[in-house]
Scaffold this motif. Sequence first.
Motif, PDB file in Angstrom:
ATOM      1  N   GLN A  70      32.167  88.816  52.797  1.00  0.00           N
ATOM      2  CA  GLN A  70      31.726  87.754  52.908  1.00  0.00           C
ATOM      3  C   GLN A  70      31.855  87.663  54.767  1.00  0.00           C
ATOM      4  O   GLN A  70      30.796  87.288  55.461  1.00  0.00           O
TER       5      GLN A  70
ATOM      6  N   LYS B 194      29.160  89.943  55.652  1.00  0.00           N
ATOM      7  CA  LYS B 194      27.613  89.314  55.515  1.00  0.00           C
ATOM      8  C   LYS B 194      27.438  88.705  56.703  1.00  0.00           C
ATOM      9  O   LYS B 194      26.686  88.519  57.329  1.00  0.00           O
TER      10      LYS B 194
ATOM     11  N   HIS C 104      29.887  91.446  47.103  1.00  0.00           N
ATOM     12  CA  HIS C 104      29.684  90.393  47.937  1.00  0.00           C
ATOM     13  C   HIS C 104      29.774  89.151  46.069  1.00  0.00           C
ATOM     14  O   HIS C 104      31.022  89.149  45.897  1.00  0.00           O
TER      15      HIS C 104
ATOM     16  N   ARG D 242      36.247  88.264  50.529  1.00  0.00           N
ATOM     17  CA  ARG D 242      35.973  87.569  51.752  1.00  0.00           C
ATOM     18  C   ARG D 242      35.851  88.255  52.522  1.00  0.00           C
ATOM     19  O   ARG D 242      35.279  87.990  53.511  1.00  0.00           O
TER      20      ARG D 242
END
Lengths: 395, 407
Positions: free
Chosen positions: A301, A304, A218, A298
Motif C-alpha cells: 500500500q 501504491k 495488493h 501494508r
Amino acid sequence: MEGRQEAGKENKPSSISVDPQGDSSLQVEISDAVSERDKVKFTVQTKSCLPHFAQTEFSVVRQHEEFIWLHDAYVENEEYAGLIIPPAPPRPDFEASREKLQKLGEGDSSITREEFAKMKQELEAEYLAIFKKTVAMHEVFLQRLAAHPTLRRDHNFFVFLEYGQDLSVRGKNRKELLGGFLRNIVKSADEALITSMSGLKEVDDFFEHERTFLLEYHTRIRDACLRADRVMQSHKCLADDYIPISAALSSLGTQEVNQLKTSFFKLAELFERLRKLEGRVASDEDLKLSDMLRYYMRDSQAAKDLLYRRLRALADYENANKALDKARTRNREVRTAESNQQLCCRRFERLSDSAKQELMDFKSRRVSSFRKNLIELAELELKHAKGGGTQDTWV
Amino acid sequence: MESKSISAPVIFDRSREEIEEEANGDVFDIEIGVSDPEKVGDGMNAYMAYRVTTKTSLSMFSKSEFSVKRRFSDFLGLHSKLASKYLHVGYIVPPAPEKSIVGMTKVKVGKEDSSSTEFVEKRRAALERYLQRTVKHPTLLQDPDLRQFLESSELPRAVNTQALSGAGILRMVNKAADAVNKMTIKMNESDAWFEEKQQQFENLDQQLRKLHASVEALVCHRKELSANTAAFAKSAAMLGNSEDHTALSRALSQLAEVEEKIDQLHQEQAFADFYMFSELLSDYIRLIAAVKGVFDHRMKCWQKWEDAQITLLKKRETEAKMMVANKPDKIQQAKNEIREWEAKVQQGERDFEQISKTIRKEVGRFEAKRVKDFKTVIIKYLESLVQTQQQLIKYWEAFLPEAKAIA
C-alpha cells in the motif's frame, strides 16, 4: 544480508527483512516494553556513532501515538515524496485476549481444575504472543527508517530517538480521524481523475508494469492475509477442543476396566500432545505467514501511495506544460510559466528516479522476506509434525 | 465443490480374526454389508433403498451369499419385533439407528448436495453397524424374523414405525409411563452385583455423553479448518500468479499445492473423527440405554413376583376368614384361588431368576464386546492421527527445498 536484531533478543518474532545492505552506523531496537492497563510503553534504545547525537548509546520511552506522529510527519514531508514510507505499526490491541481471560475468570463450573489451568495457560500464551508481536511491529518500523539512507537523516526521527521527554502527541481526535479518512477518499478520487486525464501517458514501461502489478498484488495479498488469519483461528479452536476431550478420556481411563485403561490413557495422552502441537502450529503460522502477509500488504500500500504521488507529479507536469503553451500563445507571463514548468519537470524526474530505486528495493526486500519466512515456516511445521507423531508407544 | 464418494471405514472387518481367536466358543461366521443406497420414487413418498448382503457359512441359511433390498422402516420394524420378544426377558437388543425427519426430507425433496450425500452415508454406515451387532448376538441370530429380514425378497411393510403415526405416539406415551413407574418401584436388591452394575453403567453413560459432546465439537471445527485451509490455498495460488519474481512465484504456487493437500488430510481426519470416534460413542450411548432398559425390566419382573406374593397372602387371609365364618363353598373358592396364586408366585420367582440369570450372561457378553470394540476403534483412531502427522511431514519436507530455491 538483512539487517537483524541482536542475538540476545531470541524470542522476538522478526519476520520482516529490513535492510538489504547492512549498515550499522545507526542501530535502533526496542529493548523493553511494558503493558499497562490500556497502553504499552516501549523503550527505544539507540546505538550510534553518528556525530549528530550527544551520546553513543541512549534510550527513551515512547508510546504508540508517538510512532504514528513520526510516520505521519514523514508522509507529509514533500522531500520524501519519492520514497516508500515504511508502514506505521498497528495499534496494540489486547481487547479480545483480555475479554477471553475475563470470561474464563468468571468461571464455568462444569470444567475441572486441570482443564481450567490449561485454558488459562493457553490464553496467557496468547496474550504474551500478541505483546511480542506488537513490540516486533514497532521495532521493524524504526529499523527500516534507520536503515534507509535518506529517511534516517530526518530531524523528527532524531527527536523521536533522542528527546528525553514525551513528545506531547495526543492521539488523533475524531475530527482528525475523520479528516484522515476523507483525505484517503479524495486521494482515490484524484487518482481516478488523473488516470483518465487525456494526454496523460505513462511513458515509462517500468512504471506501467509496476502499477498494474501493485494493484493486483495488493488485493491478492490482502485476501491471502485474511484467509491465513482464519486458518490460524481454526487451529486455535482445535487446540481448545482437545482440552475437554483429553480430560474426559483420562477420566474414563481411571474408571474403566483394566483391559481398556491403557487404551484410554494413551488416547488422552495423544490428544494432550496434539493440543500443544496445534497451539504451536497456530502461533507459527501466525508469525511466519499471517504477519508477513499483513506487513507486505501494508508495504505494498505504501508503494501504491508512492506511485500515486509520482502520478500526481506527472499530472502537475502535464498541466504546467499546457499552461506554458497557453502563456506562449498569449505571450503573457511566459517567464513564470516557464519556471513553473521546469520546477514540475524536475520534481517529476526526481520522483521517478527515486521511485524506481525504491520499488526495486521493495521487490528485493519482499523476496528475501518471503524466502526467509517460508523456509522457517516449513522447518517449524516439520518440527511440530515430527514431535506430535511418535509411534513408539502404541498398544 | 466436488462431491467425493467416500465410504465409512468398516469397523467390523476384523470379524474373521475375531472368529479365529474367539476363546469362549461362540463362532459367528456371518458378515453383513449394507450398501448401494438408491432413491426410489419421487417427492414426499420417496425413500432410500439399501442393499443388505449376507455372507455366511452357517448351515441355517440356504445360501452362502445373498442380498435383498430394504428400506429404513424395515430396519425399524425388525428392531421393534426383536425388542418386543427379547427385551423383557433380559436380552440386550441392539437399538436401531435414529430417525431424522429433517435429514430424510432433504433427501426426498431431491437435494443432491453434499449434506444429503453425507446424511445417506452416515445412515448407511449406522444400519450396517446395527445389523452386524444384531447378528453377533447368539440368541437373536436364531430368530426367524431376523432370518426373514436377511433372506426374503419381499417383506411386509412395517407401518407402525412412522415417526408421527398413532403407534409412534402411543410408544412415546408408554415410555413416559414406564419412567414414572420405575420411580415408584422400591426393590429389595438381594444381589449386590446388580446394584453395582447399574451404577457402573450409569457412570459410563455420563462419561460417554460428555466425551461425545466434545468430539462433536471437534468434528465441526476440523471441518471448518479444512474449509479455511482450502480457501487459503486458493488465495496463495492467486498471490503466486501475481508475483512477478519467478522463483518466489513458483514457491507460492507450491505452497498453495501443499495447503490443498493438507486440506485433504483435514477432511480425511474429520472423517475418522466422526465415523470412528464420534459414532462409536453415540452407538454405545444408545446401547447402554438398552442395557438400562433390561435392568428396568428385571425390576418390573420383581414387582410382578412381589405383587403375586402379596395377592397370595391376601387369598390365604380370605381362606382363613371363610373358615372362621364357616362358608364351605366360599372356602373351596378361596382354596382354588390360593392354588392359582401359588402357581403364579412360583412362576414369578422362576421368571425373576431367569431374567437375572440372562442379564448376568448378557452383561458379561456385552462388556466383552464393548472392550473389544473400544480397543479396536481406539487403536485405529490413534493410527489415523499418527498417519496424518506423518503425511504432514512428507508434504512439508517436499516443500522445504522449494522455499530454499527462492533466489
